[in-house]
Design an enzyme around this catalytic site. Sequence first.
Site, short mmCIF file in Angstrom:
data_model
loop_
_atom_site.label_atom_id
_atom_site.label_comp_id
_atom_site.label_asym_id
_atom_site.label_seq_id
_atom_site.Cartn_x
_atom_site.Cartn_y
_atom_site.Cartn_z
CG ASP A 7 -1.67 1.23 1.44
OD1 ASP A 7 -2.29 1.66 0.46
OD2 ASP A 7 -1.67 1.80 2.55
CG ASP A 9 -1.67 7.56 0.37
OD1 ASP A 9 -0.79 8.40 0.19
OD2 ASP A 9 -2.58 7.34 -0.44
N GLY A 44 -7.31 4.31 3.37
CA GLY A 44 -7.48 3.20 2.43
C GLY A 44 -8.76 3.29 1.61
NE ARG A 47 -9.56 11.99 -5.54
CZ ARG A 47 -9.05 12.17 -6.75
NH1 ARG A 47 -9.72 12.87 -7.65
NH2 ARG A 47 -7.88 11.66 -7.07
CB SER A 114 -3.86 7.19 -4.02
OG SER A 114 -3.63 8.49 -4.52
CG ASN A 116 -3.60 12.34 -6.53
OD1 ASN A 116 -3.55 13.01 -7.57
ND2 ASN A 116 -4.62 12.43 -5.69
CG ASP A 168 -1.81 2.46 6.47
OD1 ASP A 168 -2.15 2.07 5.32
OD2 ASP A 168 -2.10 3.58 6.92
#
Length: 213
Positions: A7, A9, A44, A47, A114, A116, A168
Amino acid sequence: MNAVIFDLDGVICFTDQYHFKAWKQLADSIGVYFDEKINDRLRGVSRMDSLNIILERSSKEYSEEEKEKMAEQKNTIYVKLLENMSPEDLSDEVKETLDELRKRGYKLAIGSSSKNTKKILGQIGLKDYFDAISDGTNIARSKPDPEVFQKAAEMLDETPESCLVVEDAMAGIEAACKGNFQSAGIGEAAKHSNVTYPIRTFSDLLKLCPALQ
Ligand code: BG6
Ligand code: MG
Protein backbone atom coordinates in the site's frame (compact mmCIF):
# COMPACT_ATOMS: atom_id res chain seq x y z
CA MET A 1 6.33 -15.94 -1.46
CA ASN A 2 7.74 -14.33 -4.64
CA ALA A 3 6.44 -10.80 -4.46
CA VAL A 4 5.50 -8.01 -2.08
CA ILE A 5 2.63 -5.60 -2.83
CA PHE A 6 2.78 -2.38 -0.83
CA ASP A 7 0.00 0.00 0.00
CA LEU A 8 1.32 3.54 -0.55
CA ASP A 9 -0.26 6.04 1.86
CA GLY A 10 0.71 5.15 5.43
CA VAL A 11 3.13 2.39 4.38
CA ILE A 12 5.71 3.78 1.94
CA CYS A 13 5.10 7.44 2.84
CA PHE A 14 2.79 9.64 4.90
CA THR A 15 0.24 11.80 3.12
CA ASP A 16 -2.28 11.78 5.97
CA GLN A 17 -1.71 15.42 6.98
CA TYR A 18 -2.25 16.57 3.37
CA HIS A 19 -5.46 14.55 2.97
CA PHE A 20 -6.64 15.97 6.30
CA LYS A 21 -5.85 19.60 5.39
CA ALA A 22 -7.56 19.30 2.01
CA TRP A 23 -10.70 17.59 3.35
CA LYS A 24 -10.85 20.05 6.27
CA GLN A 25 -10.77 23.00 3.87
CA LEU A 26 -13.56 21.43 1.79
CA ALA A 27 -15.65 20.55 4.88
CA ASP A 28 -15.25 24.07 6.31
CA SER A 29 -16.34 25.62 3.01
CA ILE A 30 -19.68 23.73 3.16
CA GLY A 31 -20.08 24.08 6.95
CA VAL A 32 -19.67 20.39 7.79
CA TYR A 33 -17.91 19.25 10.97
CA PHE A 34 -14.70 17.28 10.32
CA ASP A 35 -11.92 16.20 12.66
CA GLU A 36 -8.89 13.87 12.92
CA LYS A 37 -11.06 11.04 14.20
CA ILE A 38 -13.28 11.13 11.11
CA ASN A 39 -10.10 11.43 9.03
CA ASP A 40 -8.92 8.10 10.48
CA ARG A 41 -11.94 6.42 8.89
CA LEU A 42 -10.79 7.58 5.44
CA ARG A 43 -7.62 5.50 5.47
CA GLY A 44 -7.48 3.20 2.43
CA VAL A 45 -10.92 4.39 1.28
CA SER A 46 -11.43 5.87 -2.22
CA ARG A 47 -11.92 9.60 -2.78
CA MET A 48 -15.68 9.38 -3.39
CA ASP A 49 -16.27 6.96 -0.50
CA SER A 50 -14.25 9.34 1.71
CA LEU A 51 -16.49 12.26 0.68
CA ASN A 52 -19.59 10.19 1.50
CA ILE A 53 -18.20 9.50 4.99
CA ILE A 54 -17.58 13.24 5.49
CA LEU A 55 -21.10 14.07 4.28
CA GLU A 56 -22.63 11.79 6.94
CA ARG A 57 -22.40 14.95 9.10
CA SER A 58 -24.21 17.11 6.58
CA SER A 59 -27.91 17.89 6.89
CA LYS A 60 -28.05 18.68 3.18
CA GLU A 61 -28.41 16.08 0.42
CA TYR A 62 -26.06 16.59 -2.52
CA SER A 63 -26.50 15.39 -6.10
CA GLU A 64 -23.87 13.12 -7.69
CA GLU A 65 -22.78 16.05 -9.83
CA GLU A 66 -22.28 18.29 -6.78
CA LYS A 67 -20.32 15.53 -5.08
CA GLU A 68 -18.08 15.07 -8.13
CA LYS A 69 -17.35 18.80 -7.99
CA MET A 70 -16.54 18.68 -4.26
CA ALA A 71 -14.24 15.68 -4.68
CA GLU A 72 -12.48 17.53 -7.48
CA GLN A 73 -12.11 20.65 -5.30
CA LYS A 74 -10.55 18.59 -2.52
CA ASN A 75 -8.20 16.94 -4.98
CA THR A 76 -7.02 20.28 -6.39
CA ILE A 77 -6.07 21.40 -2.86
CA TYR A 78 -4.48 18.02 -2.10
CA VAL A 79 -2.39 17.89 -5.29
CA LYS A 80 -1.06 21.38 -4.56
CA LEU A 81 -0.04 20.24 -1.07
CA LEU A 82 1.72 17.18 -2.55
CA GLU A 83 4.18 19.61 -4.14
CA ASN A 84 5.69 19.89 -0.64
CA MET A 85 6.79 16.25 -0.79
CA SER A 86 10.35 15.37 -1.74
CA PRO A 87 12.73 12.39 -1.54
CA GLU A 88 13.22 13.45 2.09
CA ASP A 89 9.73 12.10 2.75
CA LEU A 90 11.01 8.61 1.96
CA SER A 91 12.64 7.29 5.13
CA ASP A 92 15.99 5.50 5.07
CA GLU A 93 14.32 2.53 6.73
CA VAL A 94 11.74 2.16 3.94
CA LYS A 95 14.27 2.69 1.13
CA GLU A 96 16.85 0.31 2.60
CA THR A 97 14.22 -2.38 3.25
CA LEU A 98 12.89 -2.10 -0.32
CA ASP A 99 16.42 -2.34 -1.73
CA GLU A 100 17.17 -5.39 0.43
CA LEU A 101 13.91 -7.15 -0.59
CA ARG A 102 14.81 -6.57 -4.22
CA LYS A 103 18.31 -7.93 -3.61
CA ARG A 104 16.73 -11.02 -2.04
CA GLY A 105 14.88 -11.68 -5.29
CA TYR A 106 11.34 -10.39 -4.61
CA LYS A 107 9.24 -8.61 -7.19
CA LEU A 108 7.93 -5.35 -5.72
CA ALA A 109 4.61 -3.67 -6.54
CA ILE A 110 2.28 -0.93 -5.35
CA GLY A 111 -1.40 -1.63 -4.58
CA SER A 112 -3.01 1.71 -3.66
CA SER A 113 -6.53 3.17 -3.93
CA SER A 114 -5.04 6.56 -4.76
CA LYS A 115 -5.38 8.10 -8.20
CA ASN A 116 -2.39 10.25 -7.25
CA THR A 117 -0.05 7.26 -6.78
CA LYS A 118 2.26 8.05 -9.69
CA LYS A 119 2.46 11.72 -8.71
CA ILE A 120 3.41 10.79 -5.12
CA LEU A 121 5.99 8.19 -6.23
CA GLY A 122 7.54 10.87 -8.45
CA GLN A 123 7.68 13.38 -5.59
CA ILE A 124 9.51 10.96 -3.27
CA GLY A 125 11.95 9.73 -5.92
CA LEU A 126 10.45 6.28 -6.64
CA LYS A 127 8.99 7.02 -10.08
CA ASP A 128 10.42 3.97 -11.90
CA TYR A 129 11.26 1.85 -8.89
CA PHE A 130 8.44 -0.73 -8.74
CA ASP A 131 7.89 -3.71 -11.06
CA ALA A 132 4.15 -2.93 -11.18
CA ILE A 133 1.82 -0.17 -10.06
CA SER A 134 -1.85 -0.96 -9.47
CA ASP A 135 -3.76 2.07 -8.24
CA GLY A 136 -7.01 4.03 -8.19
CA THR A 137 -6.74 4.59 -11.94
CA ASN A 138 -7.04 0.91 -12.92
CA ILE A 139 -9.79 -0.37 -10.60
CA ALA A 140 -13.58 -0.23 -10.47
CA ARG A 141 -13.95 -1.22 -6.81
CA SER A 142 -11.83 0.12 -3.95
CA LYS A 143 -10.60 -1.66 -0.78
CA PRO A 144 -11.99 -3.67 1.06
CA ASP A 145 -12.54 -5.21 -2.39
CA PRO A 146 -9.38 -7.14 -3.39
CA GLU A 147 -9.35 -5.82 -7.00
CA VAL A 148 -6.36 -3.48 -6.60
CA PHE A 149 -4.17 -6.31 -5.25
CA GLN A 150 -5.49 -8.84 -7.81
CA LYS A 151 -4.52 -6.44 -10.61
CA ALA A 152 -1.06 -5.99 -9.06
CA ALA A 153 -0.57 -9.79 -8.88
CA GLU A 154 -1.67 -10.12 -12.53
CA MET A 155 0.78 -7.41 -13.60
CA LEU A 156 3.54 -9.31 -11.79
CA ASP A 157 2.37 -12.62 -13.27
CA GLU A 158 1.99 -14.10 -9.77
CA THR A 159 -0.87 -15.84 -7.94
CA PRO A 160 -2.32 -14.14 -4.83
CA GLU A 161 -0.93 -16.95 -2.68
CA SER A 162 2.62 -16.07 -3.72
CA CYS A 163 2.26 -12.37 -2.81
CA LEU A 164 2.53 -10.63 0.55
CA VAL A 165 0.40 -7.49 0.92
CA VAL A 166 1.69 -4.76 3.26
CA GLU A 167 -1.04 -2.51 4.69
CA ASP A 168 -1.71 0.10 7.37
CA ALA A 169 -5.51 0.14 6.96
CA MET A 170 -8.16 -2.26 8.21
CA ALA A 171 -9.89 -2.05 4.78
CA GLY A 172 -6.60 -3.13 3.18
CA ILE A 173 -6.21 -6.23 5.36
CA GLU A 174 -9.81 -7.18 4.60
CA ALA A 175 -9.10 -6.79 0.89
CA ALA A 176 -5.96 -8.95 1.14
CA CYS A 177 -7.86 -11.59 3.07
CA LYS A 178 -10.78 -11.71 0.62
CA GLY A 179 -8.34 -12.12 -2.26
CA ASN A 180 -6.37 -14.96 -0.57
CA PHE A 181 -3.23 -12.87 -0.16
CA GLN A 182 -0.99 -13.17 2.88
CA SER A 183 -0.78 -9.85 4.70
CA ALA A 184 1.58 -7.89 6.92
CA GLY A 185 -0.23 -5.25 8.99
CA ILE A 186 1.51 -2.18 10.35
CA GLY A 187 0.06 0.40 12.77
CA GLU A 188 -3.67 -0.03 13.29
CA ALA A 189 -3.77 -2.84 10.70
CA ALA A 190 -1.52 -4.98 12.91
CA LYS A 191 -4.56 -5.37 15.18
CA HIS A 192 -6.85 -6.82 12.50
CA SER A 193 -8.03 -10.28 13.55
CA ASN A 194 -7.30 -11.74 10.08
CA VAL A 195 -3.85 -10.26 9.52
CA THR A 196 -1.27 -12.97 8.67
CA TYR A 197 1.73 -11.15 10.19
CA PRO A 198 1.37 -8.17 12.52
CA ILE A 199 4.56 -6.08 12.21
CA ARG A 200 5.82 -3.23 14.38
CA THR A 201 8.07 -1.47 11.93
CA PHE A 202 8.65 -1.57 8.14
CA SER A 203 12.04 -3.32 8.37
CA ASP A 204 10.34 -6.26 10.18
CA LEU A 205 9.46 -7.36 6.62
CA LEU A 206 13.03 -8.61 6.32
CA LYS A 207 12.23 -11.21 9.00
CA LEU A 208 9.29 -12.46 6.92
CA CYS A 209 11.05 -12.52 3.56
CA PRO A 210 14.19 -14.65 3.39
CA ALA A 211 16.38 -14.63 0.26
CA LEU A 212 14.74 -16.58 -2.60
CA GLN A 213 16.30 -19.81 -4.08
C1 BG6 B 1 -5.66 5.95 -0.13
C2 BG6 B 1 -5.72 6.81 1.12
O1 BG6 B 1 -4.36 5.47 -0.33
O2 BG6 B 1 -6.07 6.69 -1.27
C3 BG6 B 1 -7.12 7.39 1.26
O3 BG6 B 1 -5.42 6.02 2.25
C4 BG6 B 1 -7.52 8.15 -0.01
O4 BG6 B 1 -7.17 8.24 2.38
C5 BG6 B 1 -7.39 7.21 -1.21
O5 BG6 B 1 -8.84 8.64 0.08
C6 BG6 B 1 -7.73 7.89 -2.53
O6 BG6 B 1 -6.76 8.87 -2.80
P1 BG6 B 1 -6.81 9.92 -3.99
O7 BG6 B 1 -5.40 10.43 -4.05
O8 BG6 B 1 -7.18 9.16 -5.24
O9 BG6 B 1 -7.81 10.94 -3.64
MG1 MG C 1 -2.74 3.11 3.60
